[in-house]
Design an enzyme around this catalytic site. Sequence first.
Site, PDB file in Angstrom:
ATOM      1  CB  CYS A 116      -0.906  -0.006   1.223  1.00  0.00           C
ATOM      2  SG  CYS A 116      -2.201  -1.247   1.112  1.00  0.00           S
ATOM      3  NE  ARG A 121       4.819  -0.218   3.586  1.00  0.00           N
ATOM      4  CZ  ARG A 121       3.830  -1.103   3.648  1.00  0.00           C
ATOM      5  NH1 ARG A 121       2.903  -1.119   2.725  1.00  0.00           N
ATOM      6  NH2 ARG A 121       3.771  -1.984   4.619  1.00  0.00           N
ATOM      7  NE  ARG A 396      -2.682  -5.236  -1.326  1.00  0.00           N
ATOM      8  CZ  ARG A 396      -1.519  -4.662  -1.347  1.00  0.00           C
ATOM      9  NH1 ARG A 396      -1.374  -3.491  -1.891  1.00  0.00           N
ATOM     10  NH2 ARG A 396      -0.478  -5.240  -0.813  1.00  0.00           N
TER      11      ARG A 396
HETATM   12  C1  UD1 Z   1       3.753  -4.432   8.591  1.00  0.00           C
HETATM   13  C2  UD1 Z   1       2.324  -4.732   8.230  1.00  0.00           C
HETATM   14  C3  UD1 Z   1       1.514  -3.461   8.092  1.00  0.00           C
HETATM   15  C4  UD1 Z   1       1.659  -2.607   9.350  1.00  0.00           C
HETATM   16  C5  UD1 Z   1       3.121  -2.398   9.707  1.00  0.00           C
HETATM   17  C6  UD1 Z   1       3.314  -1.690  11.041  1.00  0.00           C
HETATM   18  C7  UD1 Z   1       2.523  -6.761   6.930  1.00  0.00           C
HETATM   19  C8  UD1 Z   1       2.398  -7.410   5.612  1.00  0.00           C
HETATM   20  N1  UD1 Z   1       2.313  -5.437   6.970  1.00  0.00           N
HETATM   21  O1  UD1 Z   1       4.309  -3.683   7.514  1.00  0.00           O
HETATM   22  O2  UD1 Z   1       0.164  -3.798   7.895  1.00  0.00           O
HETATM   23  O3  UD1 Z   1       1.063  -1.341   9.119  1.00  0.00           O
HETATM   24  O4  UD1 Z   1       3.795  -3.669   9.796  1.00  0.00           O
HETATM   25  O5  UD1 Z   1       2.676  -2.389  12.050  1.00  0.00           O
HETATM   26  O6  UD1 Z   1       2.762  -7.406   7.944  1.00  0.00           O
HETATM   27  N2  UD1 Z   1      11.107   0.853   7.888  1.00  0.00           N
HETATM   28  C9  UD1 Z   1      12.353   1.317   7.554  1.00  0.00           C
HETATM   29  N3  UD1 Z   1      13.215   0.448   6.911  1.00  0.00           N
HETATM   30  C10 UD1 Z   1      12.879  -0.851   6.615  1.00  0.00           C
HETATM   31  C11 UD1 Z   1      11.600  -1.299   6.967  1.00  0.00           C
HETATM   32  C12 UD1 Z   1      10.725  -0.434   7.614  1.00  0.00           C
HETATM   33  O7  UD1 Z   1      12.693   2.480   7.808  1.00  0.00           O
HETATM   34  O8  UD1 Z   1      13.695  -1.573   6.050  1.00  0.00           O
HETATM   35  C13 UD1 Z   1      10.148   1.782   8.561  1.00  0.00           C
HETATM   36  C14 UD1 Z   1       8.852   1.979   7.770  1.00  0.00           C
HETATM   37  O9  UD1 Z   1       8.989   2.964   6.785  1.00  0.00           O
HETATM   38  C15 UD1 Z   1       7.890   2.371   8.879  1.00  0.00           C
HETATM   39  C16 UD1 Z   1       8.389   1.566  10.078  1.00  0.00           C
HETATM   40  O10 UD1 Z   1       9.722   1.179   9.769  1.00  0.00           O
HETATM   41  O11 UD1 Z   1       8.007   3.742   9.152  1.00  0.00           O
HETATM   42  C17 UD1 Z   1       7.584   0.339  10.392  1.00  0.00           C
HETATM   43  O12 UD1 Z   1       7.436  -0.437   9.231  1.00  0.00           O
HETATM   44  P1  UD1 Z   1       7.369  -2.035   9.286  1.00  0.00           P
HETATM   45  O13 UD1 Z   1       7.101  -2.449  10.685  1.00  0.00           O
HETATM   46  O14 UD1 Z   1       8.562  -2.581   8.593  1.00  0.00           O
HETATM   47  O15 UD1 Z   1       6.095  -2.318   8.414  1.00  0.00           O
HETATM   48  P2  UD1 Z   1       5.882  -3.519   7.400  1.00  0.00           P
HETATM   49  O16 UD1 Z   1       6.571  -4.730   7.897  1.00  0.00           O
HETATM   50  O17 UD1 Z   1       6.158  -3.042   6.021  1.00  0.00           O
END
Ligand code: UD1
Length: 417
Positions: A116, A121, A396
């Site tokens: 999304c 991200r 989704r």
């Molecule tokens: C997962 C969930 C999503 C939820 C989110 C937070 C799934 C498929 N999706 O997304 O529904 O909203 O957790 O609870 O499980 N970040 C970085 N670098 C990275 C990865 C993340 O800076 O490599 C940041 C992101 O931009 C965001 C924060 O970390 O600000 C949290 O993201 P993350 O917990 O990784 O979310 P997802 O795993 O993508």
Amino acid sequence: MKRYRITGGYPLDGEVRIQGSKNAVLPMMAAAVLQEETVELKGCPKISDVFCMEKLLQVLGAETEWERDTLRIRCRRTDGDLSEEKTAGKLRSSILLLGSLLGRNGYGKIRSPGGCTIGRRPTDLHEMALRSLGAGITRTGTGITAYAGRLSGTHIRFPKKSVGATENAILAAVCAEGTTVLDGCAAEPEVQWLCRFLRSMGASVEGEASGCVMIRGRKKLHGTTFCVPPDRIAAGTWLMAGAAVRGNLEFRRAPVKEMQAVLEVYRKMGGQYRVAGDTLFTDSSRVGKAVPYVETAGYPGFPTDLQSPLLAAASTLSGRTIVRETVFEDRFAAVRELIKMGARAEIRGPVIGMEKSRLKGTRVTAGDLRGGAALVIAALAAEGSTEVEQVQYIERGYELFPEQLERLGARIHIIEE
Ligand code: UD1
């Protein structure tokens, strides 16, 4: 293109069947690739993200089979190459296959993950974790390639909590040589479910509820049969829908323990509930007060995924609800659409103020999964008829959403053109 037409003003009443959790099942599906035996997932939600992940597994060489809501996956061998597969760009969780493929084969190639549009991200934390375990990571124009001989256990400290990066590191480490310690991990229930699932496959993982995970690498894992847990975010969405239209909903198989933060907000709105066994009985007849301040946060805080559904419900409450989004930088697309429906909302940086509004039906567009569900919630409470476009985002993650709503008393039609 498919859209929903919703006529507002009808309460919701009845029993809600809570679907299997999207965010729990996707990493489990990725984990199936770690070994060659059959993984059986019972109570698997039939949603498009699951079908996309299934397609990716098939492209990798897995055989998959559905029997009612049980999904069987068997990946006898895989060439680990998804660099040409566009489906990977449709969902965020495709990146988890990199950890699994490294664990299985020592290499993996995927197209850049999608998901999304809720702000930037990045994947830096995923890459950092895989590099620390010994993988060489190269970003190509369209994707990511990872190579390692065999991964080696190590100590990784995450500078920021990330659900996906924690899961990817765990997936890669369960078959690495030696012990891995992961510090600063996300402890969301979905991470904990993944660890339980991996243990059922023979992995040695502990500490996941504490944010510090210890993994002793195993040479080989085996197949398993596992029940997908109920979806706490879907349950929270239904709770907000009930609140918005003052409905009385009964949730079967409700993950009540995982819903504490959202239940607390519901109670502050005036919602009443009681729990009997695994059934949650809710009564929204006294819902009406704005909740002065809610901040999204990692578990056990209020989930960012329920920020938009909460704001939709908040537009029906007397007074001003203030919500601060702390996890994603631009998760406000739904608020902009709610404003088109007459919502008295103000976005100031990461803070949204929502006043009681007279919502009116109009044409709005879903821009992301949870935001799309929020638009449906607002439409249920609005005067007149609302058309929600781009409902593929909603599909989704929500299983038979319009069908369930209709069964509960909503007036909703699916229009396909
Ligand atoms: C997962 C969930 C999503 C939820 C989110 C937070 C799934 C498929 N999706 O997304 O529904 O909203 O957790 O609870 O499980 N970040 C970085 N670098 C990275 C990865 C993340 O800076 O490599 C940041 C992101 O931009 C965001 C924060 O970390 O600000 C949290 O993201 P993350 O917990 O990784 O979310 P997802 O795993 O993508």
